[in-house]
Write a protein that holds these residues in place. Structure first.
Motif, PDB file in Angstrom:
ATOM      1  N   ARG A  77       0.881  -1.144   0.000  1.00 34.55           N
ATOM      2  CA  ARG A  77       0.000   0.000   0.000  1.00 34.55           C
ATOM      3  C   ARG A  77       0.925   1.202   0.000  1.00 34.55           C
ATOM      4  NH1 ARG A  77      -4.553   0.397   4.464  1.00 34.55           N
ATOM      5  NH2 ARG A  77      -5.741  -0.970   3.129  1.00 34.55           N
ATOM      6  N   ILE A  82       1.262  14.041   2.304  1.00 33.74           N
ATOM      7  CA  ILE A  82       0.651  15.353   2.103  1.00 33.74           C
ATOM      8  C   ILE A  82       1.248  16.314   3.116  1.00 33.74           C
ATOM      9  CG2 ILE A  82      -1.487  16.676   2.281  1.00 33.74           C
ATOM     10  CD1 ILE A  82      -2.980  14.298   1.281  1.00 33.74           C
ATOM     11  N   THR A 183      -6.030  20.801   1.571  1.00 31.58           N
ATOM     12  CA  THR A 183      -6.376  19.510   0.986  1.00 31.58           C
ATOM     13  C   THR A 183      -7.615  18.978   1.681  1.00 31.58           C
ATOM     14  OG1 THR A 183      -4.004  19.065   0.723  1.00 31.58           O
ATOM     15  CG2 THR A 183      -5.520  17.230   0.378  1.00 31.58           C
ATOM     16  N   ILE A 185     -10.078  15.693   2.038  1.00 29.91           N
ATOM     17  CA  ILE A 185     -10.013  14.264   1.764  1.00 29.91           C
ATOM     18  C   ILE A 185     -11.350  13.625   2.075  1.00 29.91           C
ATOM     19  CG2 ILE A 185      -8.923  12.097   2.414  1.00 29.91           C
ATOM     20  CD1 ILE A 185      -6.478  13.838   3.259  1.00 29.91           C
ATOM     21  N   GLN A 234      -2.465   4.893   0.608  1.00 33.91           N
ATOM     22  CA  GLN A 234      -2.943   5.603   1.780  1.00 33.91           C
ATOM     23  C   GLN A 234      -2.297   6.983   1.781  1.00 33.91           C
ATOM     24  OE1 GLN A 234      -1.717   3.600   5.381  1.00 33.91           O
ATOM     25  NE2 GLN A 234       0.341   4.439   5.293  1.00 33.91           N
ATOM     26  N   LEU A 235      -2.935   7.922   2.414  1.00 29.09           N
ATOM     27  CA  LEU A 235      -2.427   9.280   2.461  1.00 29.09           C
ATOM     28  C   LEU A 235      -1.802   9.511   3.828  1.00 29.09           C
ATOM     29  CD1 LEU A 235      -5.514  11.024   0.816  1.00 29.09           C
ATOM     30  CD2 LEU A 235      -3.526  10.022  -0.284  1.00 29.09           C
ATOM     31  N   THR A 236      -0.654  10.155   3.851  1.00 26.62           N
ATOM     32  CA  THR A 236       0.030  10.430   5.106  1.00 26.62           C
ATOM     33  C   THR A 236       0.186  11.931   5.265  1.00 26.62           C
ATOM     34  OG1 THR A 236       1.268   8.382   4.851  1.00 26.62           O
ATOM     35  CG2 THR A 236       2.053   9.930   6.490  1.00 26.62           C
ATOM     36  N   VAL A 237      -0.364  12.456   6.333  1.00 29.52           N
ATOM     37  CA  VAL A 237      -0.245  13.878   6.613  1.00 29.52           C
ATOM     38  C   VAL A 237       0.893  14.072   7.597  1.00 29.52           C
ATOM     39  CG1 VAL A 237      -1.419  15.935   7.447  1.00 29.52           C
ATOM     40  CG2 VAL A 237      -2.717  14.158   6.267  1.00 29.52           C
ATOM     41  N   THR A 238       1.924  14.743   7.151  1.00 24.41           N
ATOM     42  CA  THR A 238       3.050  15.016   8.041  1.00 24.41           C
ATOM     43  C   THR A 238       2.887  16.426   8.584  1.00 24.41           C
ATOM     44  OG1 THR A 238       4.278  15.603   6.061  1.00 24.41           O
ATOM     45  CG2 THR A 238       4.652  13.440   6.963  1.00 24.41           C
ATOM     46  N   GLY A 239       2.670  16.496   9.854  1.00 17.57           N
ATOM     47  CA  GLY A 239       2.305  17.761  10.494  1.00 17.57           C
ATOM     48  C   GLY A 239       3.373  18.823  10.349  1.00 17.57           C
TER      49      GLY A 239
ATOM     50  N   SER B  84      -1.155  20.545  12.455  1.00 17.76           N
ATOM     51  CA  SER B  84      -0.234  20.240  13.541  1.00 17.76           C
ATOM     52  C   SER B  84      -0.907  20.452  14.900  1.00 17.76           C
ATOM     53  CB  SER B  84       1.018  21.121  13.424  1.00 17.76           C
ATOM     54  OG  SER B  84       0.635  22.484  13.406  1.00 17.76           O
ATOM     55  N   ARG B 180       0.219  17.281  16.633  1.00 14.58           N
ATOM     56  CA  ARG B 180      -0.021  16.133  15.768  1.00 14.58           C
ATOM     57  C   ARG B 180       1.235  15.896  14.938  1.00 14.58           C
ATOM     58  NH1 ARG B 180      -4.512  13.383  13.489  1.00 14.58           N
ATOM     59  NH2 ARG B 180      -5.395  13.845  15.519  1.00 14.58           N
ATOM     60  N   ALA B 181       1.882  14.762  15.141  1.00 11.70           N
ATOM     61  CA  ALA B 181       3.127  14.492  14.430  1.00 11.70           C
ATOM     62  C   ALA B 181       2.869  13.884  13.054  1.00 11.70           C
ATOM     63  CB  ALA B 181       4.009  13.553  15.248  1.00 11.70           C
ATOM     64  N   THR B 183      -0.288  11.702  10.516  1.00 15.42           N
ATOM     65  CA  THR B 183      -1.625  11.149  10.336  1.00 15.42           C
ATOM     66  C   THR B 183      -1.637  10.318   9.066  1.00 15.42           C
ATOM     67  OG1 THR B 183      -2.539  13.181  11.306  1.00 15.42           O
ATOM     68  CG2 THR B 183      -4.080  11.679  10.241  1.00 15.42           C
ATOM     69  N   GLU B 184      -2.030   9.081   9.182  1.00 16.70           N
ATOM     70  CA  GLU B 184      -2.202   8.242   7.995  1.00 16.70           C
ATOM     71  C   GLU B 184      -3.686   8.084   7.732  1.00 16.70           C
ATOM     72  OE1 GLU B 184       1.750   5.399   8.462  1.00 16.70           O
ATOM     73  OE2 GLU B 184      -0.263   4.573   8.687  1.00 16.70           O
ATOM     74  N   ILE B 185      -4.074   8.265   6.474  1.00 18.37           N
ATOM     75  CA  ILE B 185      -5.485   8.223   6.134  1.00 18.37           C
ATOM     76  C   ILE B 185      -5.722   7.138   5.095  1.00 18.37           C
ATOM     77  CG2 ILE B 185      -7.411   9.496   5.145  1.00 18.37           C
ATOM     78  CD1 ILE B 185      -5.906  12.053   6.110  1.00 18.37           C
ATOM     79  N   LEU B 235     -12.202  14.987   5.680  1.00 23.82           N
ATOM     80  CA  LEU B 235     -11.037  15.466   6.406  1.00 23.82           C
ATOM     81  C   LEU B 235     -10.415  16.616   5.620  1.00 23.82           C
ATOM     82  CD1 LEU B 235      -9.554  11.973   7.302  1.00 23.82           C
ATOM     83  CD2 LEU B 235     -11.228  13.321   8.551  1.00 23.82           C
ATOM     84  N   VAL B 237      -7.014  18.954   5.342  1.00 25.91           N
ATOM     85  CA  VAL B 237      -5.632  19.164   5.749  1.00 25.91           C
ATOM     86  C   VAL B 237      -5.271  20.608   5.459  1.00 25.91           C
ATOM     87  CG1 VAL B 237      -3.259  18.454   5.478  1.00 25.91           C
ATOM     88  CG2 VAL B 237      -5.095  16.782   5.212  1.00 25.91           C
TER      89      VAL B 237
END
Lengths: 240, 240
Positions: A77, A82, A183, A185, A234-239, B84, B180-181, B183-185, B235, B237
């Motif tokens: 996956r 993001i 963004t 989602i 999958q989407l990953t939001v990096t803060g 964040s 928030r470090a 987030t996986e979506i 969601l 971002v």
DNA sequence: ATTAATTTGTCCGTATGTATC
DNA sequence: GGATACATACGGACAAATTAA
């Protein structure tokens, strides 16, 4: 497992097995439990499990071999990051090889109310619409529609054709850097266009990302709606 | 619209109408087009459309009245911001009233490999697990499982019971601020537990957010898996 | 090398749900 | 509502391929 609610049992089971594979549940053996065992776990007939496995084999997720079992073919996956510096090509680099970007269509058109609001231009203004599909290892990763204000990005089509990357095409148009402003989602069932563009089966899930990119002055340079197959991405939001 | 691929036509149509309602497509009239018109739009028999509408009426999304048409009862899609400084309660404030947080379960347990990796503690370490459901106007917005390192947050259960908010419970435990470090979506079909916890029907989609929160020193304070009904929540971002 | 056990593949039939006309 | 065609799900039996004893 619920019955007679519009979703066939075999499809519910296929979805759960696909998720379990993506979660690494069967990584130790590299194959699924025997059909009879799965049938007993899900409390269904073996034929129903077989229908689910046939569907997963069709997707290329598993491969059944008589006498040996059902082997896992693909358990990847891809994680799409993001952040304020979201870049498609850089984001998935290292997670997949043979990345390719296909330009399906490029049209100049009048901005719809939705596009005009996102790009902060007048309704009916000339905008450029790009339809692209990204593939990794020959399998579609995303189908995206991007809108760009004209005349600023009149040369974008040729630039994208040459580079296969929005980022590099922007650079050729004089935009060296840009930021992801927002963004949204959501997720929905695959529609007809997804079935073809992303190679999905009905009932599959697509993650829909609606994004706005701006230049360093805060001027909107791109409005994009991207559709990702949820079982592969999958989407990953990096803060921050 | 594809047929006989594991998802009944009436359910595909119900899903699309539900999404269209959530997107505000029918806001001008407040009701759906006539059954015959929908049937022709989707290129199906009117009986099939009726089955879809009956399902939506069962969920409480629409209400059919003989002679008048099919009225929209509920059209709410809440936008949940991720940044964040992600805070559940603040995030949805203003979009819904009567917010409530229910504590379903609280258990001390040994960290599984997955939880240990996320919390950056030893496998088998004592952690606190909280099962919560958030509701807005009586309808579930999210079902979340949160893990917290012990003994640091030993008093969290009582604090959450008193405040109904993780942020305020953290404050009572001496943690004034957190970030928030990551987030996986992802998205998946509703499982049995979702049907009950979120009040969904089979075939519905849940957005799954897997998040790590850290304190200002970078120490992990929470690992959380939240499940949102995709037809009621999106969601957002906000970059940077 | 045989045999037995395991596992997938295929066939039969029956009942019910789905979708059209 | 009734008639028709196809999909779904179950149950059982046996064949074919692989693995283990």
């Amino acid at each position: 497992m619920q019955r007679q609610n519009g979703v066939a049992l075999w499809r519910q089971i296929a979805d759960r097995i696909r998720t379990a594979i993506a979660d690494g549940t069967y990584d130790q053996t590299g194959r699924l439990p025997a059909e009879a065992r799965l049938a007993s776990e899900f409390s269904v007939n073996r034929h129903t499990v077989r229908a689910a496995l046939a569907s997963l084999a069709q997707e290329g997720v598993v491969r059944a071999i008589q006498g040996r079992g059902t082997l896992i073919e693909r358990r990847d996956r891809i994680s799409f990051p993001i952040s304020s510096r979201t870049r498609f090509t850089e984001g998935v680099a290292g997670q997949a090889s043979n990345l390719e970007g296909l330009l399906l269509d490029a049209q100049e058109e009048a901005a719809s109310p939705e596009v005009a609001r996102a790009l902060q231009v007048g309704e009916g203004s000339a905008v450029l619409r790009l339809e692209t599909v990204r593939k990794a290892d020959g399998r579609p990763l995303s189908a995206a529609t991007g809108w760009f204000p004209l005349p600023r990005f009149a040369g974008l089509v040729d630039a994208y054709r040459r580079t296969g990357s929005i980022t590099r095409a922007f650079a050729l148009c004089g935009l060296a850097d840009y930021l992801r402003a927002r963004t949204e989602i959501s997720a929905t069932h695959a529609e007809d266009r997804d079935l073809q563009a992303l190679g999905l089966t009905p009932g599959a899930i697509v993650l829909v990302s609606t994004a706005v990119n701006v230049d360093l002055d805060g001027t909107v340079v791109q409005y994009a709606v991207s559709r990702f197959p949820a079982d592969r991405v999958q989407l990953t939001v990096t803060g921050g």
